[in-house]
Design a protein around this motif. Structure first.
Motif, PDB file in Angstrom:
ATOM      1  N   GLU A 202       0.843  -1.199   0.000  1.00 22.11           N
ATOM      2  CA  GLU A 202       0.000   0.000   0.000  1.00 22.11           C
ATOM      3  C   GLU A 202       0.871   1.238   0.000  1.00 22.11           C
ATOM      4  N   ASP A 203       0.426   2.237  -0.733  1.00 21.75           N
ATOM      5  CA  ASP A 203       1.053   3.565  -0.731  1.00 21.75           C
ATOM      6  C   ASP A 203      -0.079   4.554  -0.992  1.00 21.75           C
ATOM      7  N   SER A 204      -0.653   5.062   0.092  1.00 22.33           N
ATOM      8  CA  SER A 204      -1.847   5.912   0.005  1.00 22.33           C
ATOM      9  C   SER A 204      -1.613   7.239   0.699  1.00 22.33           C
ATOM     10  N   ALA A 205      -2.298   8.246   0.194  1.00 18.50           N
ATOM     11  CA  ALA A 205      -2.292   9.539   0.870  1.00 18.50           C
ATOM     12  C   ALA A 205      -3.023   9.393   2.195  1.00 18.50           C
ATOM     13  N   SER A 206      -2.520  10.081   3.207  1.00 15.87           N
ATOM     14  CA  SER A 206      -3.113  10.032   4.532  1.00 15.87           C
ATOM     15  C   SER A 206      -2.874  11.378   5.202  1.00 15.87           C
ATOM     16  N   LEU A 207      -3.297  11.473   6.462  1.00 16.47           N
ATOM     17  CA  LEU A 207      -3.102  12.704   7.226  1.00 16.47           C
ATOM     18  C   LEU A 207      -2.505  12.379   8.583  1.00 16.47           C
ATOM     19  N   THR A 208      -1.661  13.293   9.086  1.00 12.84           N
ATOM     20  CA  THR A 208      -1.155  13.162  10.444  1.00 12.84           C
ATOM     21  C   THR A 208      -2.308  13.416  11.411  1.00 12.84           C
ATOM     22  N   ASN A 209      -2.081  13.165  12.693  1.00 11.37           N
ATOM     23  CA  ASN A 209      -3.120  13.404  13.702  1.00 11.37           C
ATOM     24  C   ASN A 209      -3.576  14.856  13.745  1.00 11.37           C
ATOM     25  N   ASP A 210      -2.686  15.775  13.344  1.00 10.52           N
ATOM     26  CA  ASP A 210      -3.069  17.192  13.351  1.00 10.52           C
ATOM     27  C   ASP A 210      -3.442  17.706  11.954  1.00 10.52           C
ATOM     28  N   GLY A 211      -3.690  16.779  11.012  1.00 14.85           N
ATOM     29  CA  GLY A 211      -4.253  17.159   9.719  1.00 14.85           C
ATOM     30  C   GLY A 211      -3.273  17.441   8.594  1.00 14.85           C
ATOM     31  N   ARG A 212      -1.978  17.287   8.811  1.00 17.50           N
ATOM     32  CA  ARG A 212      -1.013  17.512   7.737  1.00 17.50           C
ATOM     33  C   ARG A 212      -0.918  16.277   6.842  1.00 17.50           C
ATOM     34  N   PRO A 213      -0.593  16.473   5.560  1.00 16.89           N
ATOM     35  CA  PRO A 213      -0.504  15.327   4.646  1.00 16.89           C
ATOM     36  C   PRO A 213       0.693  14.427   4.960  1.00 16.89           C
ATOM     37  N   LYS A 214       0.474  13.138   4.793  1.00 17.01           N
ATOM     38  CA  LYS A 214       1.529  12.133   4.886  1.00 17.01           C
ATOM     39  C   LYS A 214       1.118  10.979   3.991  1.00 17.01           C
ATOM     40  N   ARG A 215       1.904   9.917   3.989  1.00 21.43           N
ATOM     41  CA  ARG A 215       1.570   8.719   3.226  1.00 21.43           C
ATOM     42  C   ARG A 215       1.483   7.527   4.168  1.00 21.43           C
ATOM     43  N   TRP A 216       0.637   6.576   3.806  1.00 20.07           N
ATOM     44  CA  TRP A 216       0.519   5.297   4.505  1.00 20.07           C
ATOM     45  C   TRP A 216       1.182   4.280   3.583  1.00 20.07           C
ATOM     46  N   VAL A 217       2.414   3.870   3.930  1.00 20.35           N
ATOM     47  CA  VAL A 217       3.216   3.010   3.061  1.00 20.35           C
ATOM     48  C   VAL A 217       3.498   1.703   3.784  1.00 20.35           C
ATOM     49  N   VAL A 218       3.064   0.599   3.177  1.00 19.71           N
ATOM     50  CA  VAL A 218       3.251  -0.730   3.758  1.00 19.71           C
ATOM     51  C   VAL A 218       3.981  -1.612   2.749  1.00 19.71           C
ATOM     52  N   VAL A 219       5.043  -2.263   3.220  1.00 16.49           N
ATOM     53  CA  VAL A 219       5.759  -3.265   2.432  1.00 16.49           C
ATOM     54  C   VAL A 219       5.756  -4.561   3.230  1.00 16.49           C
ATOM     55  N   ARG A 220       5.841  -5.671   2.497  1.00 16.89           N
ATOM     56  CA  ARG A 220       5.910  -6.965   3.192  1.00 16.89           C
ATOM     57  C   ARG A 220       6.563  -7.992   2.277  1.00 16.89           C
ATOM     58  N   PRO A 221       7.214  -8.983   2.875  1.00 16.25           N
ATOM     59  CA  PRO A 221       7.754 -10.072   2.065  1.00 16.25           C
ATOM     60  C   PRO A 221       6.609 -10.765   1.314  1.00 16.25           C
ATOM     61  N   PRO A 222       6.871 -11.291   0.128  1.00 18.52           N
ATOM     62  CA  PRO A 222       5.821 -11.968  -0.629  1.00 18.52           C
ATOM     63  C   PRO A 222       5.154 -13.062   0.197  1.00 18.52           C
TER      64      PRO A 222
ATOM     65  N   ALA B 278       9.958  10.099   9.165  1.00 17.27           N
ATOM     66  CA  ALA B 278      10.167  10.891  10.384  1.00 17.27           C
ATOM     67  C   ALA B 278       9.516  12.256  10.238  1.00 17.27           C
ATOM     68  N   ASP B 279       8.779  12.643  11.278  1.00 13.65           N
ATOM     69  CA  ASP B 279       8.052  13.911  11.305  1.00 13.65           C
ATOM     70  C   ASP B 279       8.573  14.730  12.477  1.00 13.65           C
ATOM     71  N   GLY B 280       9.563  15.544  12.207  1.00  5.86           N
ATOM     72  CA  GLY B 280      10.100  16.403  13.248  1.00  5.86           C
ATOM     73  C   GLY B 280      11.368  15.863  13.871  1.00  5.86           C
ATOM     74  N   PRO B 281      12.024  16.709  14.660  1.00  8.37           N
ATOM     75  CA  PRO B 281      13.327  16.359  15.230  1.00  8.37           C
ATOM     76  C   PRO B 281      13.309  15.137  16.150  1.00  8.37           C
ATOM     77  N   ARG B 282      12.280  14.979  16.952  1.00  5.57           N
ATOM     78  CA  ARG B 282      12.226  13.832  17.876  1.00  5.57           C
ATOM     79  C   ARG B 282      12.210  12.514  17.116  1.00  5.57           C
ATOM     80  N   GLN B 283      11.376  12.425  16.092  1.00  8.76           N
ATOM     81  CA  GLN B 283      11.311  11.195  15.307  1.00  8.76           C
ATOM     82  C   GLN B 283      12.588  11.002  14.487  1.00  8.76           C
ATOM     83  N   GLN B 284      13.177  12.068  14.014  1.00 10.56           N
ATOM     84  CA  GLN B 284      14.411  11.972  13.224  1.00 10.56           C
ATOM     85  C   GLN B 284      15.533  11.330  14.047  1.00 10.56           C
ATOM     86  N   THR B 285      15.538  11.562  15.353  1.00  8.92           N
ATOM     87  CA  THR B 285      16.608  11.004  16.189  1.00  8.92           C
ATOM     88  C   THR B 285      16.557   9.480  16.287  1.00  8.92           C
ATOM     89  N   VAL B 286      15.417   8.860  16.016  1.00  3.30           N
ATOM     90  CA  VAL B 286      15.336   7.399  16.108  1.00  3.30           C
ATOM     91  C   VAL B 286      15.592   6.700  14.783  1.00  3.30           C
TER      92      VAL B 286
END
Length: 136
Positions: free
Chosen positions: A30-50, A61-69
């Motif tokens: 899946e690779d679909s348009a989605s929204l963050t909890n506060d309404g900003r655009p993001k994507r819902w991207v799912v990959v899996r082994p066959p 990553a959305d912002g500095p806190r997430q970028q650190t992980v």
């Protein structure tokens, strides 16, 4: 009951898709348009082994806190274990695709194993069948 998804924080959706689909052979489920909890655009991207029930949600990553992980979700430990039927073929294909292996292949009681880094820098075990000898 099964584990549906595990989230993996990445720097860029498209780079992560290329890594998992083109280099590891995963399917883009899946690779679909989605929204963050506060309404900003993001994507819902799912990959899996066959054929797998469990997939990875690639979360940019959305912002500095997430970028650190990014690349540190497992504190330097192996966090995912990718089992393949043909270890030598997978190892050679991944090496040719410039996947970075941080250990040489070895044989353990649970199968052949080599540690590699994903697109974000997290450690994974590539695992071959138990009882098989490495031919790489």
């Amino acid at each position: 009951m099964h584990l549906e998804l595990a989230a993996l924080v990445v720097t860029d959706y498209d780079d992560a898709i290329r890594f998992f689909v083109d280099l590891l052979g995963f399917e883009l489920a899946e690779d679909s348009a989605s929204l963050t909890n506060d309404g900003r655009p993001k994507r819902w991207v799912v990959v899996r082994p066959p054929g797998a029930a469990t997939g990875l949600l690639l979360a940019q990553a959305d912002g500095p806190r997430q970028q650190t992980v990014v690349g540190q979700q497992f504190a330097g430990r192996v966090g995912f274990f990718l089992r393949v039927d043909d270890f030598a073929e997978a190892f050679e294909r991944m090496t040719a695709g410039r996947v970075r292996f941080v250990t040489e292949p070895r044989t353990e009681a649970y199968g052949q194993v080599a540690v590699f880094l994903d697109v974000a820098g997290n450690r994974w075990d590539l695992l071959g069948p138990p009882g098989a000898q490495s031919h790489v």
